[in-house]
Design a protein around this motif. Structure first.
Motif, PDB file in Angstrom:
ATOM      1  N   LEU A   1     -14.047  29.615  61.405  1.00 59.61           N
ATOM      2  CA  LEU A   1     -13.167  29.695  60.232  1.00 59.61           C
ATOM      3  C   LEU A   1     -13.594  28.705  59.154  1.00 59.61           C
ATOM      4  CD1 LEU A   1      -9.700  30.071  61.980  1.00 59.61           C
ATOM      5  CD2 LEU A   1     -10.998  31.831  60.757  1.00 59.61           C
ATOM      6  N   ALA A   2     -14.051  27.537  59.566  1.00 57.47           N
ATOM      7  CA  ALA A   2     -14.537  26.554  58.595  1.00 57.47           C
ATOM      8  C   ALA A   2     -15.780  27.084  57.878  1.00 57.47           C
ATOM      9  CB  ALA A   2     -14.842  25.238  59.290  1.00 57.47           C
ATOM     10  N   LEU A   3     -16.669  27.733  58.600  1.00 56.88           N
ATOM     11  CA  LEU A   3     -17.853  28.317  57.970  1.00 56.88           C
ATOM     12  C   LEU A   3     -17.462  29.434  57.000  1.00 56.88           C
ATOM     13  CD1 LEU A   3     -20.368  28.389  60.929  1.00 56.88           C
ATOM     14  CD2 LEU A   3     -20.588  27.097  58.809  1.00 56.88           C
ATOM     15  N   GLU A   4     -16.463  30.212  57.362  1.00 56.50           N
ATOM     16  CA  GLU A   4     -15.994  31.270  56.463  1.00 56.50           C
ATOM     17  C   GLU A   4     -15.380  30.679  55.197  1.00 56.50           C
ATOM     18  OE1 GLU A   4     -15.551  35.134  55.178  1.00 56.50           O
ATOM     19  OE2 GLU A   4     -16.681  34.349  56.879  1.00 56.50           O
ATOM     20  N   ARG A   5     -14.604  29.610  55.336  1.00 54.86           N
ATOM     21  CA  ARG A   5     -14.055  28.935  54.151  1.00 54.86           C
ATOM     22  C   ARG A   5     -15.172  28.384  53.275  1.00 54.86           C
ATOM     23  NH1 ARG A   5     -10.307  27.070  57.938  1.00 54.86           N
ATOM     24  NH2 ARG A   5     -11.445  25.109  58.159  1.00 54.86           N
ATOM     25  N   THR A   6     -16.207  27.860  53.914  1.00 62.44           N
ATOM     26  CA  THR A   6     -17.347  27.338  53.168  1.00 62.44           C
ATOM     27  C   THR A   6     -18.057  28.462  52.424  1.00 62.44           C
ATOM     28  OG1 THR A   6     -17.623  25.612  54.826  1.00 62.44           O
ATOM     29  CG2 THR A   6     -19.496  26.045  53.382  1.00 62.44           C
ATOM     30  N   ARG A   7     -18.185  29.607  53.069  1.00 66.88           N
ATOM     31  CA  ARG A   7     -18.823  30.755  52.409  1.00 66.88           C
ATOM     32  C   ARG A   7     -18.019  31.208  51.194  1.00 66.88           C
ATOM     33  NH1 ARG A   7     -18.635  36.096  52.160  1.00 66.88           N
ATOM     34  NH2 ARG A   7     -16.839  36.265  53.522  1.00 66.88           N
ATOM     35  N   LEU A   8     -16.708  31.266  51.344  1.00 62.68           N
ATOM     36  CA  LEU A   8     -15.857  31.673  50.224  1.00 62.68           C
ATOM     37  C   LEU A   8     -15.874  30.639  49.095  1.00 62.68           C
ATOM     38  CD1 LEU A   8     -12.842  33.120  52.227  1.00 62.68           C
ATOM     39  CD2 LEU A   8     -14.549  34.396  50.917  1.00 62.68           C
ATOM     40  N   ALA A   9     -15.911  29.367  49.453  1.00 66.94           N
ATOM     41  CA  ALA A   9     -16.003  28.322  48.432  1.00 66.94           C
ATOM     42  C   ALA A   9     -17.327  28.424  47.687  1.00 66.94           C
ATOM     43  CB  ALA A   9     -15.859  26.946  49.074  1.00 66.94           C
ATOM     44  N   ASN A  10     -18.385  28.771  48.392  1.00 65.92           N
ATOM     45  CA  ASN A  10     -19.688  28.945  47.755  1.00 65.92           C
ATOM     46  C   ASN A  10     -19.638  30.092  46.739  1.00 65.92           C
ATOM     47  OD1 ASN A  10     -22.445  28.321  47.423  1.00 65.92           O
ATOM     48  ND2 ASN A  10     -23.023  29.926  48.853  1.00 65.92           N
TER      49      ASN A  10
ATOM     50  N   ALA B   1     -26.297  28.149  59.946  1.00 67.06           N
ATOM     51  CA  ALA B   1     -25.269  27.471  60.746  1.00 67.06           C
ATOM     52  C   ALA B   1     -24.478  28.474  61.578  1.00 67.06           C
ATOM     53  CB  ALA B   1     -24.333  26.686  59.832  1.00 67.06           C
ATOM     54  N   MET B   2     -24.249  29.671  61.027  1.00 66.88           N
ATOM     55  CA  MET B   2     -23.482  30.678  61.767  1.00 66.88           C
ATOM     56  C   MET B   2     -24.281  31.251  62.934  1.00 66.88           C
ATOM     57  SD  MET B   2     -21.419  32.728  58.844  1.00 66.88           S
ATOM     58  CE  MET B   2     -20.254  33.516  59.937  1.00 66.88           C
ATOM     59  N   GLN B   3     -25.595  31.230  62.839  1.00 62.62           N
ATOM     60  CA  GLN B   3     -26.412  31.816  63.897  1.00 62.62           C
ATOM     61  C   GLN B   3     -26.908  30.796  64.907  1.00 62.62           C
ATOM     62  OE1 GLN B   3     -29.457  34.052  61.936  1.00 62.62           O
ATOM     63  NE2 GLN B   3     -28.044  35.634  61.296  1.00 62.62           N
ATOM     64  N   ARG B   4     -26.544  29.543  64.713  1.00 64.58           N
ATOM     65  CA  ARG B   4     -26.951  28.520  65.676  1.00 64.58           C
ATOM     66  C   ARG B   4     -26.331  28.791  67.031  1.00 64.58           C
ATOM     67  NH1 ARG B   4     -25.741  23.517  62.401  1.00 64.58           N
ATOM     68  NH2 ARG B   4     -27.307  24.037  60.902  1.00 64.58           N
ATOM     69  N   PRO B   5     -27.102  28.649  68.106  1.00 68.37           N
ATOM     70  CA  PRO B   5     -26.535  28.895  69.442  1.00 68.37           C
ATOM     71  C   PRO B   5     -25.568  27.803  69.862  1.00 68.37           C
ATOM     72  CG  PRO B   5     -28.881  28.348  69.588  1.00 68.37           C
ATOM     73  CD  PRO B   5     -28.506  28.367  68.146  1.00 68.37           C
TER      74      PRO B   5
ATOM     75  N   PRO C   1     -21.267  35.870  63.950  1.00 68.47           N
ATOM     76  CA  PRO C   1     -21.829  35.052  65.018  1.00 68.47           C
ATOM     77  C   PRO C   1     -21.974  35.862  66.301  1.00 68.47           C
ATOM     78  CG  PRO C   1     -19.761  34.127  64.207  1.00 68.47           C
ATOM     79  CD  PRO C   1     -20.002  35.402  63.477  1.00 68.47           C
ATOM     80  N   ARG C   2     -22.969  35.517  67.082  1.00 69.37           N
ATOM     81  CA  ARG C   2     -23.182  36.208  68.354  1.00 69.37           C
ATOM     82  C   ARG C   2     -22.025  35.902  69.301  1.00 69.37           C
ATOM     83  NH1 ARG C   2     -28.963  34.186  67.813  1.00 69.37           N
ATOM     84  NH2 ARG C   2     -28.040  32.327  68.697  1.00 69.37           N
ATOM     85  N   PRO C   3     -21.704  36.838  70.207  1.00 74.49           N
ATOM     86  CA  PRO C   3     -20.590  36.619  71.135  1.00 74.49           C
ATOM     87  C   PRO C   3     -20.797  35.401  72.033  1.00 74.49           C
ATOM     88  CG  PRO C   3     -21.338  38.899  71.226  1.00 74.49           C
ATOM     89  CD  PRO C   3     -22.265  38.161  70.321  1.00 74.49           C
ATOM     90  N   ASP C   4     -22.048  35.074  72.355  1.00 72.88           N
ATOM     91  CA  ASP C   4     -22.296  33.936  73.230  1.00 72.88           C
ATOM     92  C   ASP C   4     -22.428  32.632  72.441  1.00 72.88           C
ATOM     93  OD1 ASP C   4     -24.656  35.038  72.133  1.00 72.88           O
ATOM     94  OD2 ASP C   4     -25.853  33.869  73.554  1.00 72.88           O
ATOM     95  N   SER C   5     -22.052  32.662  71.182  1.00 67.98           N
ATOM     96  CA  SER C   5     -22.165  31.491  70.327  1.00 67.98           C
ATOM     97  C   SER C   5     -21.246  30.373  70.815  1.00 67.98           C
ATOM     98  CB  SER C   5     -21.788  31.872  68.898  1.00 67.98           C
ATOM     99  OG  SER C   5     -21.804  30.743  68.074  1.00 67.98           O
ATOM    100  N   THR C   6     -21.716  29.141  70.663  1.00 68.94           N
ATOM    101  CA  THR C   6     -20.912  28.008  71.101  1.00 68.94           C
ATOM    102  C   THR C   6     -19.941  27.541  70.015  1.00 68.94           C
ATOM    103  OG1 THR C   6     -22.631  26.495  70.373  1.00 68.94           O
ATOM    104  CG2 THR C   6     -22.696  27.218  72.680  1.00 68.94           C
ATOM    105  N   LEU C   7     -19.920  28.227  68.892  1.00 76.26           N
ATOM    106  CA  LEU C   7     -18.990  27.852  67.838  1.00 76.26           C
ATOM    107  C   LEU C   7     -17.562  28.218  68.248  1.00 76.26           C
ATOM    108  CD1 LEU C   7     -20.872  29.055  64.639  1.00 76.26           C
ATOM    109  CD2 LEU C   7     -20.651  26.722  65.479  1.00 76.26           C
ATOM    110  N   THR C   8     -16.674  27.301  68.043  1.00 80.34           N
ATOM    111  CA  THR C   8     -15.271  27.576  68.333  1.00 80.34           C
ATOM    112  C   THR C   8     -14.674  28.371  67.187  1.00 80.34           C
ATOM    113  OG1 THR C   8     -14.515  25.548  67.283  1.00 80.34           O
ATOM    114  CG2 THR C   8     -15.094  25.420  69.636  1.00 80.34           C
ATOM    115  N   LEU C   9     -13.458  28.831  67.393  1.00 81.32           N
ATOM    116  CA  LEU C   9     -12.772  29.587  66.350  1.00 81.32           C
ATOM    117  C   LEU C   9     -12.601  28.740  65.098  1.00 81.32           C
ATOM    118  CD1 LEU C   9     -11.274  32.068  65.347  1.00 81.32           C
ATOM    119  CD2 LEU C   9      -9.208  31.139  66.407  1.00 81.32           C
ATOM    120  N   SER C  10     -12.229  27.488  65.259  1.00 80.87           N
ATOM    121  CA  SER C  10     -12.034  26.634  64.080  1.00 80.87           C
ATOM    122  C   SER C  10     -13.357  26.401  63.349  1.00 80.87           C
ATOM    123  CB  SER C  10     -11.403  25.301  64.473  1.00 80.87           C
ATOM    124  OG  SER C  10     -12.245  24.593  65.348  1.00 80.87           O
TER     125      SER C  10
END
Length: 92
Positions: free
Chosen positions: A17-26, A88-92, A5-14
């Motif tokens: 991490l949820a997106l990473e868990r989703t990627r691993l589940a996939n 979803a990971m690249q969404r601003p 994700p970009r540094p200015d992304s509005t995604l929080t750490l959680s």
């Protein structure tokens, strides 16, 4: 390789991490599809080669394309889900 994700992304750490868990589940899911498809193909060829009765041969003939279809379905679903996760990971 998943994009970071970009540094200015509005995604929080959680969220990240949820997106990473989703990627691993996939990835686990596509491996399960591959395992199941390969088992069906092997079972189909085994039925064809080891049994000479028509019922088992036809059952084996049916298992092989079902196994190949399972693999193709799993790979297709994996690629579609991976695309959605990347978006979803690249969404601003």
């Amino acid at each position: 390789m998943s994009p970071e994700p970009r540094p200015d992304s509005t995604l929080t750490l959680s969220d990240r991490l949820a997106l990473e868990r989703t990627r691993l589940a996939n990835e686990r899911t596509v491996l399960a599809y591959l395992r199941t498809g390969m088992a069906l193909v092997v079972a189909g060829f085994s039925l064809i080669n080891f049994f000479r009765e028509h019922v088992y041969v036809w059952l084996g003939v049916c298992f092989v394309p079902v196994g190949v279809g399972t693999v193709l379905l799993g790979v297709g679903r994996f690629r579609a889900k991976r695309r959605r996760i990347r978006e979803a990971m690249q969404r601003p």
